[in-house]
Structures are given as structure tokens and as C-alpha cells.
Design a protein around this motif. Structure first.
Motif, PDB file in Angstrom:
ATOM      1  N   ASP A 186       8.702  -2.738   5.775  1.00  0.00           N
ATOM      2  CA  ASP A 186       9.479  -2.001   4.774  1.00  0.00           C
ATOM      3  C   ASP A 186       8.538  -1.578   3.651  1.00  0.00           C
ATOM      4  OD1 ASP A 186      11.475  -0.845   3.330  1.00  0.00           O
ATOM      5  OD2 ASP A 186      12.312  -2.725   2.573  1.00  0.00           O
ATOM      6  N   PHE A 187       8.519  -0.273   3.345  1.00  0.00           N
ATOM      7  CA  PHE A 187       7.651   0.261   2.289  1.00  0.00           C
ATOM      8  C   PHE A 187       8.424   1.282   1.469  1.00  0.00           C
ATOM      9  CE2 PHE A 187       4.773  -1.170   5.570  1.00  0.00           C
ATOM     10  CZ  PHE A 187       3.696  -1.695   4.882  1.00  0.00           C
ATOM     11  N   THR A 188       8.021   1.426   0.241  1.00  0.00           N
ATOM     12  CA  THR A 188       8.497   2.543  -0.573  1.00  0.00           C
ATOM     13  C   THR A 188       7.286   3.359  -1.002  1.00  0.00           C
ATOM     14  OG1 THR A 188       8.362   1.289  -2.635  1.00  0.00           O
ATOM     15  CG2 THR A 188      10.470   1.250  -1.443  1.00  0.00           C
ATOM     16  N   GLY A 189       7.497   4.639  -1.252  1.00  0.00           N
ATOM     17  CA  GLY A 189       6.400   5.507  -1.680  1.00  0.00           C
ATOM     18  C   GLY A 189       6.819   6.384  -2.841  1.00  0.00           C
ATOM     19  N   HIS A 190       5.853   6.714  -3.709  1.00  0.00           N
ATOM     20  CA  HIS A 190       6.146   7.580  -4.861  1.00  0.00           C
ATOM     21  C   HIS A 190       4.873   8.324  -5.277  1.00  0.00           C
ATOM     22  CE1 HIS A 190       8.247   8.930  -8.444  1.00  0.00           C
ATOM     23  NE2 HIS A 190       7.135   8.677  -9.121  1.00  0.00           N
ATOM     24  N   LEU A 192       7.331  11.382  -3.342  1.00  0.00           N
ATOM     25  CA  LEU A 192       7.573  11.706  -1.931  1.00  0.00           C
ATOM     26  C   LEU A 192       7.439  13.201  -1.653  1.00  0.00           C
ATOM     27  CD1 LEU A 192      10.608   9.368  -1.192  1.00  0.00           C
ATOM     28  CD2 LEU A 192       8.173   8.965  -0.750  1.00  0.00           C
ATOM     29  N   PHE A 202       2.069   3.578  -2.307  1.00  0.00           N
ATOM     30  CA  PHE A 202       3.040   2.821  -1.512  1.00  0.00           C
ATOM     31  C   PHE A 202       3.130   1.387  -2.015  1.00  0.00           C
ATOM     32  CE2 PHE A 202       1.767   6.247   1.304  1.00  0.00           C
ATOM     33  CZ  PHE A 202       2.971   6.646   1.846  1.00  0.00           C
ATOM     34  N   GLU A 203       4.357   0.842  -1.942  1.00  0.00           N
ATOM     35  CA  GLU A 203       4.581  -0.558  -2.266  1.00  0.00           C
ATOM     36  C   GLU A 203       5.079  -1.281  -1.022  1.00  0.00           C
ATOM     37  OE1 GLU A 203       7.186  -3.432  -5.273  1.00  0.00           O
ATOM     38  OE2 GLU A 203       7.416  -1.242  -5.319  1.00  0.00           O
ATOM     39  N   LEU A 205       7.080  -3.838   0.894  1.00  0.00           N
ATOM     40  CA  LEU A 205       8.277  -4.674   0.742  1.00  0.00           C
ATOM     41  C   LEU A 205       8.590  -5.426   2.033  1.00  0.00           C
ATOM     42  CD1 LEU A 205      10.584  -2.139  -1.148  1.00  0.00           C
ATOM     43  CD2 LEU A 205       9.112  -3.907  -2.128  1.00  0.00           C
TER      44      LEU A 205
END
Length: 221
Positions: A186-190, A192, A202-203, A205
Motif C-alpha cells: 500500500d502506497f500513497t503518492g503526491h 499525482l 511516495f509514502e 503504507l
């Protein structure tokens, strides 16, 4: 003359006995071979983590041409200290019994121990007979969130019979072993979106401790 005729009759009678005896042996052997044939019903050995749900196939093999199975009754035993009775359901979708009437009941064995689990299965059809190898049905199994890694429950087919007892059945038991938590990526990106070239942070998670990563952004990079 009478003695000669009697001797001839005895000789002919003994000659007739031999082929008749041979026929009897052959018929007996044929019946014995037919009675000895049995289909095999088996459950798999699987590893599941706490919180996971899986469909476990109950398979049948060795079904001979001309065999018609119109009903089944089964008694499957498990360790309720590992898998509580609420963990079990029967699922006939996409199986050989998909159009059958099927009932299932998971419970503790009456007058048994506190950990003696039992799943009773009963099914029947009027016309959609099972006549080939394949998956009879699925057992839907949900592992509790608090299941202990390293514990194992047998899936013992204590009894199973078809129709009025024919064809005969041999069984191969399965098991469920609880394993440790699996890594869930699980990753988040900013940000996008934006003009190229775009720098994205990317973080991670992901659950558990991953020891390798693979990246695919769909652009060949």
C-alpha cells in the motif's frame, strides 16, 4: 452295459462341471472387480493467515463412465479451537453440484469435546447427476482475526457416501495451517498529476516488513 453307461455319464458330468466352475469363477472375479472400484474424494492442505477467506475445493476423481451420483452425505471434522464453527460455509457455485439442493451445518460434535468441530453436508438432485471428475463443491473458510500462527486444524472426512452407498468412496483428508501475517502492499503518492517531468513523492503504507519492492508505473520505466 449299465456299468459302462454309468461310467460314461459320470465322465460327461465331470466334464460339464469344469467349464461351469470356470464360468462361476470368472463371474465372481468380475463382480469382485466391480465392487472393489471406488471414487476418491479429497480436501486440500492449505496455509492461511488470520483474517483471510478462501474457497477450499472438495474434489472427486476416478468416476467411471455410466456412474450417476444424485445425492451425497458427508461428515467433516475439524479443530474448533483453531477454526470456530462460524468459519465454515458451503458454496456450490461453479462446481459439479451447482444446481443441487445443498445444506450445511457447522457445529460442535454433540457429546464431544469442547474443540471437536463437525461440518455436516447433505445434497441431492433429481436430474443434474454428477458423472465425471471435478470439484464437487467448495468449503468457504474464514480465518478469525485472532487465529494463532503455527496452529493447524485437520479437515478430516470422517464419513461420506453417495446415493445408496454406491459408488464406494475412499477419502483423502486436508488441513488448514495458520501462518503469520502476509505483507499487503500500500502506497500513497503526491502529486499525482502535473507537467512532465513530474517529481512524485511516495509514502510506504504497506503492512508488515517487506524485504523487497517492485515498481511498475506502466511506462516501461
Amino acid at each position: 452295459m449299465i456299468s459302462a453307461l454309468s461310467g460314461t455319464w459320470r465322465t460327461a458330468r465331470e466334464a460339464l462341471k469344469r467349464p461351469l466352475s470356470l464360468c462361476a469363477v470368472l463371474v465372481f472375479q468380475t463382480l469382485a472387480i466391480g465392487a472393489a472400484h471406488a471414487v476418491e474424494v479429497s480436501l486440500p492442505h492449505v496455509e492461511l493467515a488470520a483474517g483471510e477467506t478462501a474457497l477450499l475445493p472438495m474434489t472427486i476423481s476416478g468416476v467411471e463412465e455410466g456412474t450417476l451420483i444424485l445425492s451425497l452425505n458427508a461428515d467433516i471434522r475439524f479443530d474448533a479451537s483453531v477454526l470456530p464453527t462460524s468459519s465454515f460455509r458451503a458454496d456450490r457455485r461453479s462446481s459439479l453440484t451447482s444446481s443441487w439442493s445443498l445444506a450445511a451445518n457447522a457445529r460442535l460434535v454433540p457429546a464431544g469435546g469442547a474443540d471437536d468441530g463437525q461440518m455436516l453436508l447433505a445434497g441431492a438432485t433429481a436430474s443434474a447427476a454428477v458423472s465425471s471428475d471435478g470439484t464437487l463443491l467448495f468449503i468457504e473458510l474464514h480465518v478469525p482475526e485472532d487465529a494463532s500462527p503455527g496452529s493447524t486444524s485437520p479437515l478430516q472426512i470422517l464419513s461420506l457416501f453417495f446415493n445408496n452407498g454406491e459408488p464406494a468412496v475412499t477419502t483423502a483428508d486436508g488441513s488448514v495451517t495458520i501462518v503469520g501475517p502476509r505483507v499487503k502492499a500500500d502506497f500513497t503518492g503526491h502529486p499525482l498529476d502535473g507537467p512532465a517531468p513530474l517529481e512524485v513523492r511516495f509514502e510506504n503504507l504497506s503492512s508488515e516488513d517487506a524485504d523487497a519492492w517492485a515498481w511498475d508505473f506502466g511506462d516501461g520505466g
